[in-house]
Design a protein around this motif. Sequence first.
Motif, PDB file in Angstrom:
ATOM      1  N   VAL A  59       0.840  -1.199   0.000  1.00 59.06           N
ATOM      2  CA  VAL A  59       0.000   0.000   0.000  1.00 59.06           C
ATOM      3  C   VAL A  59       0.875   1.249   0.000  1.00 59.06           C
ATOM      4  N   GLU A  60       0.709   2.051  -1.003  1.00 58.41           N
ATOM      5  CA  GLU A  60       1.407   3.329  -1.180  1.00 58.41           C
ATOM      6  C   GLU A  60       2.926   3.189  -1.208  1.00 58.41           C
ATOM      7  N   TYR A  61       3.554   3.209  -0.030  1.00 51.28           N
ATOM      8  CA  TYR A  61       5.010   3.139  -0.014  1.00 51.28           C
ATOM      9  C   TYR A  61       5.443   1.780   0.499  1.00 51.28           C
ATOM     10  N   PRO A  62       6.560   1.286   0.009  1.00 54.85           N
ATOM     11  CA  PRO A  62       7.041   0.027   0.579  1.00 54.85           C
ATOM     12  C   PRO A  62       7.500   0.287   2.008  1.00 54.85           C
ATOM     13  N   SER A  63       7.127  -0.601   2.894  1.00 59.41           N
ATOM     14  CA  SER A  63       7.525  -0.458   4.281  1.00 59.41           C
ATOM     15  C   SER A  63       8.758  -1.315   4.533  1.00 59.41           C
ATOM     16  N   TYR A  64       9.663  -0.804   5.313  1.00 62.44           N
ATOM     17  CA  TYR A  64      10.886  -1.573   5.548  1.00 62.44           C
ATOM     18  C   TYR A  64      11.488  -1.155   6.885  1.00 62.44           C
ATOM     19  N   TYR A  65      12.315  -2.032   7.425  1.00 64.71           N
ATOM     20  CA  TYR A  65      13.065  -1.713   8.627  1.00 64.71           C
ATOM     21  C   TYR A  65      14.489  -1.454   8.195  1.00 64.71           C
ATOM     22  N   GLY A  66      14.841  -0.166   8.133  1.00 68.04           N
ATOM     23  CA  GLY A  66      16.078   0.274   7.499  1.00 68.04           C
ATOM     24  C   GLY A  66      17.342  -0.324   8.075  1.00 68.04           C
ATOM     25  N   HIS A  67      17.340  -0.600   9.397  1.00 69.32           N
ATOM     26  CA  HIS A  67      18.569  -1.085  10.015  1.00 69.32           C
ATOM     27  C   HIS A  67      18.780  -2.578   9.779  1.00 69.32           C
ATOM     28  N   LEU A  68      17.734  -3.236   9.233  1.00 68.34           N
ATOM     29  CA  LEU A  68      17.843  -4.678   8.985  1.00 68.34           C
ATOM     30  C   LEU A  68      18.150  -4.937   7.519  1.00 68.34           C
ATOM     31  N   SER A  69      18.722  -6.106   7.247  1.00 70.16           N
ATOM     32  CA  SER A  69      18.985  -6.485   5.859  1.00 70.16           C
ATOM     33  C   SER A  69      17.680  -6.938   5.209  1.00 70.16           C
ATOM     34  N   ALA A  70      17.730  -7.096   3.891  1.00 69.60           N
ATOM     35  CA  ALA A  70      16.533  -7.529   3.159  1.00 69.60           C
ATOM     36  C   ALA A  70      16.039  -8.867   3.699  1.00 69.60           C
ATOM     37  N   VAL A  71      16.976  -9.758   4.000  1.00 71.02           N
ATOM     38  CA  VAL A  71      16.597 -11.076   4.508  1.00 71.02           C
ATOM     39  C   VAL A  71      15.888 -10.952   5.857  1.00 71.02           C
TER      40      VAL A  71
END
Lengths: 249, 304
Positions: free
Chosen positions: B84-96
Amino acid sequence: MKSFVRLVASERLKLSKSFIWLLVPLSPLLALAIGLLVSFDSYDISESQAKYAMLVSAMSSFHSMLFLPILTGIFSAFVCRYEHGSGGWKQLLTLPISRTALYCAKFIVVATLIALTQLLFFGAVCLAGAYHGISFDIEWAPLLMAIGGSFLACLPLAALQLLVSVSWSSFAAPLAINVMLTIPNILVLNSAKIAPFYPWAQPMLTMLTFSNDSFNGSAPTISNMLITIAGSFFVFWAAGLLYFNRKEV
Amino acid sequence: MNEWVIETKGLSKRYKGRYAVSNLNLKIARGDIYGFLGPNGAGKTTTIRMLLGLIKPSNGSVHIFGKALNKDKLSILRRIGSLVEYPSYYGHLSAVDNLEAIRRILDVPTARIAEVLDIVGLAKEARRPVKGFSLGMKQRLGIASALLGNPELLMLDEPTNGLDPSGILEIRELIKQMPKQHGITVLISSHLLSEVELTAGTVGIIRQGELVFQDTIENLHQQAKGSISLSVSEPELAMTLLKEHGINAIMNDSSILLEQTNNETIARMVKRLVERDHSIYRVEEKRKSLEDLFLQIVGEGKRA
């Protein structure tokens, strides 16, 4: 239940590699420094139990009066921080989890962080005791009760802070509120009338039950504290859950 | 009995007396790619938020997989992947680790993380902290997390927002293969028709909270009628000649525009003109582009 455990595990993973783990030992370390500096020379105390009472009284004043309530606020704000950035709530709440479960999971993470802090504080007391060469042959139950009670007294604050942190996307605003409500402790604790009913004062009051001294000579009873703690916890917790379940994301 | 993956009836959302979405009847078939179109602020995201249970509708009902969303929310959400709208992510974590946080909730095998990273082409960057990702990579990570739970329905809200042309192309190809390779139904929203034109089978166009068009893309194409443009040596003389023969035409600059495009009329017209020694430079078919039609639908609110 199994899915709830997985949810908590997911919340914990989000806290890995973050500076929050540096905040946990901060207050116990400070308390340890104070504990090492305590001098028993000017007092005529020989009993180990009394020496511990004095040691804990000195070590816990800053810890339970200011740091513990403030840390509770920081932890609560922190577990919501990542969700407030870039639509995290949207992603999290479109996963197959109930909002109540998520709220509980976040609360458990906050409670665990406070519990760790208290555990380290207990370790600091033991270390300081060993440094001063006080015998470990004392009754431990009252001390553990005080530290545990202080932990319980933080839970209503955690519930309120979680409510504020969930509703405001700012990281600083919930902390400001928290500090604003914690600072009056310095005054409130001196009032026998207000202190027993002021939630932010409870972490300190429960801790004081061990050293048996009180700021004004009339220590509030355990039952009084339990009512304040349980009552404020119920109100803040219910408000938080109700709000979170209705929140439009 | 119910072949619709998503079906809404009279879906409405009111904010302070103003309808952001009103009386929406969406029908999305299994295995289809549904392009949900509308200008900014038309109510696309509000609709998608209602479809995902993030906000409660003021009126109307949502049925997904034939079940009522307000009753079976969690079991329905388990079968949906969304962005929804923007991808949400936890910046300090890696993609995995980002995917792992979601995987723990969805309870899918760990191997699935490598699979989805492979699908979106992020396998090489898997161990880097996400805060160093470009917008396109974050977007792809968002799609990866949407795919993680092996969803049957994918809801993507403006998935190509902020991407460069090659990124848009990549995402488009990715979405195109979903129904074929994985049997996934896709709902994709956009404010650009050109973006879904090549992928979607059905389009729904929303304007000021109301659905003004919902049909297959072929039918939309047919609505975009063509016209024939003639470029000749003496347009004025040619016009009078055509009028004598009862052919309706319009002068447009130095060319002649005909609304009728059937073959006989064109042949007859060209023959007459050649007989009168007109030089014909060009006979062109001018198709109204879908974009024009889209703008027309969105602009006028013509009900279809």
